[in-house]
Design a protein around this motif. Structure first.
Motif, PDB file in Angstrom:
ATOM      1  N   PRO A 241      12.873  -5.808   1.937  1.00  0.00           N
ATOM      2  CA  PRO A 241      13.607  -5.128   0.867  1.00  0.00           C
ATOM      3  C   PRO A 241      12.829  -3.996   0.220  1.00  0.00           C
ATOM      4  O   PRO A 241      13.436  -3.056  -0.295  1.00  0.00           O
ATOM      5  CB  PRO A 241      13.878  -6.270  -0.132  1.00  0.00           C
ATOM      6  CG  PRO A 241      13.980  -7.491   0.726  1.00  0.00           C
ATOM      7  CD  PRO A 241      12.928  -7.282   1.788  1.00  0.00           C
ATOM      8  N   HIS A 242      11.504  -4.048   0.247  1.00  0.00           N
ATOM      9  CA  HIS A 242      10.713  -2.983  -0.379  1.00  0.00           C
ATOM     10  C   HIS A 242      10.895  -1.651   0.359  1.00  0.00           C
ATOM     11  O   HIS A 242      10.651  -0.587  -0.224  1.00  0.00           O
ATOM     12  CB  HIS A 242       9.229  -3.359  -0.412  1.00  0.00           C
ATOM     13  CG  HIS A 242       8.455  -2.603  -1.443  1.00  0.00           C
ATOM     14  ND1 HIS A 242       8.604  -2.790  -2.808  1.00  0.00           N
ATOM     15  CD2 HIS A 242       7.522  -1.608  -1.322  1.00  0.00           C
ATOM     16  CE1 HIS A 242       7.803  -1.980  -3.470  1.00  0.00           C
ATOM     17  NE2 HIS A 242       7.138  -1.243  -2.594  1.00  0.00           N
ATOM     18  N   TRP A 243      11.320  -1.706   1.614  1.00  0.00           N
ATOM     19  CA  TRP A 243      11.595  -0.466   2.352  1.00  0.00           C
ATOM     20  C   TRP A 243      12.721   0.311   1.674  1.00  0.00           C
ATOM     21  O   TRP A 243      12.787   1.537   1.794  1.00  0.00           O
ATOM     22  CB  TRP A 243      11.957  -0.777   3.802  1.00  0.00           C
ATOM     23  CG  TRP A 243      10.780  -1.110   4.671  1.00  0.00           C
ATOM     24  CD1 TRP A 243       9.657  -1.801   4.320  1.00  0.00           C
ATOM     25  CD2 TRP A 243      10.612  -0.770   6.051  1.00  0.00           C
ATOM     26  NE1 TRP A 243       8.809  -1.927   5.391  1.00  0.00           N
ATOM     27  CE2 TRP A 243       9.367  -1.307   6.467  1.00  0.00           C
ATOM     28  CE3 TRP A 243      11.390  -0.089   6.984  1.00  0.00           C
ATOM     29  CZ2 TRP A 243       8.891  -1.171   7.766  1.00  0.00           C
ATOM     30  CZ3 TRP A 243      10.922   0.053   8.280  1.00  0.00           C
ATOM     31  CH2 TRP A 243       9.675  -0.485   8.661  1.00  0.00           C
ATOM     32  N   MET A 244      13.628  -0.399   0.984  1.00  0.00           N
ATOM     33  CA  MET A 244      14.710   0.287   0.290  1.00  0.00           C
ATOM     34  C   MET A 244      14.141   1.168  -0.824  1.00  0.00           C
ATOM     35  O   MET A 244      14.644   2.262  -1.082  1.00  0.00           O
ATOM     36  CB  MET A 244      15.686  -0.731  -0.310  1.00  0.00           C
ATOM     37  CG  MET A 244      16.454  -1.543   0.714  1.00  0.00           C
ATOM     38  SD  MET A 244      17.504  -0.507   1.760  1.00  0.00           S
ATOM     39  CE  MET A 244      18.915  -1.588   1.982  1.00  0.00           C
ATOM     40  N   ARG A 245      13.093   0.695  -1.479  1.00  0.00           N
ATOM     41  CA  ARG A 245      12.455   1.484  -2.542  1.00  0.00           C
ATOM     42  C   ARG A 245      11.852   2.760  -1.975  1.00  0.00           C
ATOM     43  O   ARG A 245      12.043   3.856  -2.527  1.00  0.00           O
ATOM     44  CB  ARG A 245      11.386   0.638  -3.231  1.00  0.00           C
ATOM     45  CG  ARG A 245      10.650   1.349  -4.354  1.00  0.00           C
ATOM     46  CD  ARG A 245       9.746   0.380  -5.106  1.00  0.00           C
ATOM     47  NE  ARG A 245       8.895   1.059  -6.073  1.00  0.00           N
ATOM     48  CZ  ARG A 245       9.291   1.450  -7.285  1.00  0.00           C
ATOM     49  NH1 ARG A 245      10.543   1.242  -7.661  1.00  0.00           N
ATOM     50  NH2 ARG A 245       8.457   2.056  -8.112  1.00  0.00           N
ATOM     51  N   HIS A 246      11.127   2.631  -0.859  1.00  0.00           N
ATOM     52  CA  HIS A 246      10.548   3.814  -0.229  1.00  0.00           C
ATOM     53  C   HIS A 246      11.640   4.751   0.291  1.00  0.00           C
ATOM     54  O   HIS A 246      11.503   5.973   0.239  1.00  0.00           O
ATOM     55  CB  HIS A 246       9.627   3.407   0.914  1.00  0.00           C
ATOM     56  CG  HIS A 246       8.396   2.689   0.448  1.00  0.00           C
ATOM     57  ND1 HIS A 246       7.636   3.112  -0.616  1.00  0.00           N
ATOM     58  CD2 HIS A 246       7.779   1.563   0.906  1.00  0.00           C
ATOM     59  CE1 HIS A 246       6.607   2.299  -0.798  1.00  0.00           C
ATOM     60  NE2 HIS A 246       6.680   1.342   0.120  1.00  0.00           N
ATOM     61  N   SER A 247      12.721   4.174   0.791  1.00  0.00           N
ATOM     62  CA  SER A 247      13.841   4.995   1.275  1.00  0.00           C
ATOM     63  C   SER A 247      14.460   5.789   0.130  1.00  0.00           C
ATOM     64  O   SER A 247      14.851   6.948   0.299  1.00  0.00           O
ATOM     65  CB  SER A 247      14.904   4.110   1.942  1.00  0.00           C
ATOM     66  OG  SER A 247      14.372   3.424   3.057  1.00  0.00           O
TER      67      SER A 247
ATOM     68  N   LEU B 205      20.118   2.593  -3.994  1.00  0.00           N
ATOM     69  CA  LEU B 205      20.501   3.606  -4.978  1.00  0.00           C
ATOM     70  C   LEU B 205      19.672   3.537  -6.261  1.00  0.00           C
ATOM     71  O   LEU B 205      19.766   4.445  -7.097  1.00  0.00           O
ATOM     72  CB  LEU B 205      21.984   3.463  -5.326  1.00  0.00           C
ATOM     73  CG  LEU B 205      22.947   3.879  -4.201  1.00  0.00           C
ATOM     74  CD1 LEU B 205      24.353   3.378  -4.487  1.00  0.00           C
ATOM     75  CD2 LEU B 205      22.941   5.402  -4.042  1.00  0.00           C
ATOM     76  N   THR B 206      18.892   2.480  -6.424  1.00  0.00           N
ATOM     77  CA  THR B 206      18.024   2.376  -7.604  1.00  0.00           C
ATOM     78  C   THR B 206      16.547   2.461  -7.238  1.00  0.00           C
ATOM     79  O   THR B 206      15.733   2.944  -8.033  1.00  0.00           O
ATOM     80  CB  THR B 206      18.249   1.053  -8.350  1.00  0.00           C
ATOM     81  OG1 THR B 206      17.979  -0.054  -7.469  1.00  0.00           O
ATOM     82  CG2 THR B 206      19.688   0.955  -8.868  1.00  0.00           C
ATOM     83  N   GLY B 207      16.181   1.950  -6.062  1.00  0.00           N
ATOM     84  CA  GLY B 207      14.773   1.862  -5.715  1.00  0.00           C
ATOM     85  C   GLY B 207      14.077   0.738  -6.442  1.00  0.00           C
ATOM     86  O   GLY B 207      12.842   0.715  -6.530  1.00  0.00           O
ATOM     87  N   MET B 208      14.832  -0.203  -6.972  1.00  0.00           N
ATOM     88  CA  MET B 208      14.244  -1.330  -7.693  1.00  0.00           C
ATOM     89  C   MET B 208      13.380  -2.188  -6.774  1.00  0.00           C
ATOM     90  O   MET B 208      13.710  -2.375  -5.607  1.00  0.00           O
ATOM     91  CB  MET B 208      15.338  -2.237  -8.273  1.00  0.00           C
ATOM     92  CG  MET B 208      15.866  -1.846  -9.612  1.00  0.00           C
ATOM     93  SD  MET B 208      16.930  -3.181 -10.255  1.00  0.00           S
ATOM     94  CE  MET B 208      17.315  -2.517 -11.862  1.00  0.00           C
ATOM     95  N   ARG B 209      12.301  -2.725  -7.321  1.00  0.00           N
ATOM     96  CA  ARG B 209      11.553  -3.758  -6.612  1.00  0.00           C
ATOM     97  C   ARG B 209      12.417  -5.012  -6.582  1.00  0.00           C
ATOM     98  O   ARG B 209      13.172  -5.279  -7.518  1.00  0.00           O
ATOM     99  CB  ARG B 209      10.217  -4.029  -7.302  1.00  0.00           C
ATOM    100  CG  ARG B 209       9.250  -2.853  -7.249  1.00  0.00           C
ATOM    101  CD  ARG B 209       7.954  -3.171  -7.977  1.00  0.00           C
ATOM    102  NE  ARG B 209       6.981  -2.087  -7.815  1.00  0.00           N
ATOM    103  CZ  ARG B 209       6.896  -1.039  -8.620  1.00  0.00           C
ATOM    104  NH1 ARG B 209       7.734  -0.925  -9.651  1.00  0.00           N
ATOM    105  NH2 ARG B 209       5.991  -0.098  -8.406  1.00  0.00           N
ATOM    106  N   ILE B 210      12.292  -5.793  -5.530  1.00  0.00           N
ATOM    107  CA  ILE B 210      13.199  -6.918  -5.348  1.00  0.00           C
ATOM    108  C   ILE B 210      13.037  -7.973  -6.436  1.00  0.00           C
ATOM    109  O   ILE B 210      14.006  -8.610  -6.856  1.00  0.00           O
ATOM    110  CB  ILE B 210      13.040  -7.541  -3.936  1.00  0.00           C
ATOM    111  CG1 ILE B 210      14.215  -8.473  -3.639  1.00  0.00           C
ATOM    112  CG2 ILE B 210      11.697  -8.226  -3.790  1.00  0.00           C
ATOM    113  CD1 ILE B 210      15.566  -7.803  -3.658  1.00  0.00           C
ATOM    114  N   GLY B 211      11.804  -8.164  -6.927  1.00  0.00           N
ATOM    115  CA  GLY B 211      11.613  -9.123  -8.004  1.00  0.00           C
ATOM    116  C   GLY B 211      12.352  -8.713  -9.261  1.00  0.00           C
ATOM    117  O   GLY B 211      12.944  -9.558  -9.960  1.00  0.00           O
ATOM    118  N   GLU B 212      12.347  -7.428  -9.555  1.00  0.00           N
ATOM    119  CA  GLU B 212      13.059  -6.893 -10.720  1.00  0.00           C
ATOM    120  C   GLU B 212      14.565  -7.017 -10.526  1.00  0.00           C
ATOM    121  O   GLU B 212      15.283  -7.481 -11.421  1.00  0.00           O
ATOM    122  CB  GLU B 212      12.658  -5.429 -10.906  1.00  0.00           C
ATOM    123  CG  GLU B 212      13.327  -4.711 -12.043  1.00  0.00           C
ATOM    124  CD  GLU B 212      12.941  -3.241 -12.099  1.00  0.00           C
ATOM    125  OE1 GLU B 212      13.532  -2.514 -12.919  1.00  0.00           O
ATOM    126  OE2 GLU B 212      12.053  -2.812 -11.322  1.00  0.00           O
TER     127      GLU B 212
END
Length: 217
Positions: free
Chosen positions: A140-146, A37-44
């Motif tokens: 987890p970065h796939w969540m950002r692209h999603s 729901l945010t598209g945050m990078r996992i490190g952030e």
């Protein structure tokens, strides 16, 4: 290679964790949903603290510190109602806002009390990916692209250009060029459209070959 989860796979991934009553599974369900729901990078995301999120719930915007973001630029995320639900759930799992030395407690703590590491997030997500029967190459970065794909496809903007600007702002892209990838037609969408046009079932191999010939990612 596709690097996002279509909406049906997003639901399968989240439901795999949600269906498990174990507290750790419930924690994973809420942070995976928050990532989506945010598209945050996992490190952030991994650097979020309890006071930071508590403030976000009060003011309606989740603000990341510049030092925690790519490019050292602070990012802001609108706390929509669905995101609020998951952030509140993560806060309810936290014992306190500050530790004994006055330091902010992590939103999602690791085994030894510090922030859960990006690598640990990746391993936890891999577990649920396997449980849901999804592509094990996903991260987890796939969540950002999603998130980007969801915004462009669900946006009520009157033009693709405006939808892209919404996605650009939501994901914190410095350039609109970075957001343009979300307008690409996926192979799944190409196959579905051709099936509708032809009135019959197009074999997966044929759809893939046609997509590659057309240069569709």
């Amino acid at each position: 290679m596709r690097r996002y989860f279509p909406e049906s796979e997003q639901a399968r991934l989240l439901n795999a964790a949600k269906a498990c009553a174990d507290p750790l599974a419930q924690r994973d369900y809420h942070w995976m949903a928050a990532l989506l729901l945010t598209g945050m990078r996992i490190g952030e995301f991994s650097r979020l603290t309890v006071p930071q999120v508590a403030l976000a719930l009060r003011v309606g915007w989740l603000v990341s510190r510049p030092e925690d973001c790519k490019g050292k630029r602070g990012n802001e995320y609108a706390v929509t109602m669905p995101l609020r639900t998951h952030l509140q759930a993560l806060l309810s799992l936290a014992d306190r806002q500050y530790d004994g030395n006055g330091r902010p407690e992590p939103l999602v703590p690791g085994r030894f009390g510090g922030h859960l590491t990006p690598r640990s997030y990746e391993l936890r997500m891999k577990h649920w990916i396997r449980e849901a029967g999804l592509d094990e190459r996903a991260s987890p970065h796939w969540m950002r692209h999603s998130r980007g794909m969801n915004i462009v496809r669900r946006s009520r903007a009157q033009s693709p250009g405006m939808a892209m600007k919404v996605a650009q702002a939501a994901l914190g892209h410095a350039s609109l060029k970075s957001t343009g990838v979300y307008l690409n037609l996926s192979r799944e969408e190409l196959a579905a459209e051709l099936q509708a046009v032809d009135g019959g079932r197009l074999k997966k191999r044929q759809a893939r070959a046609l997509a590659e010939e057309m240069g569709v990612a």
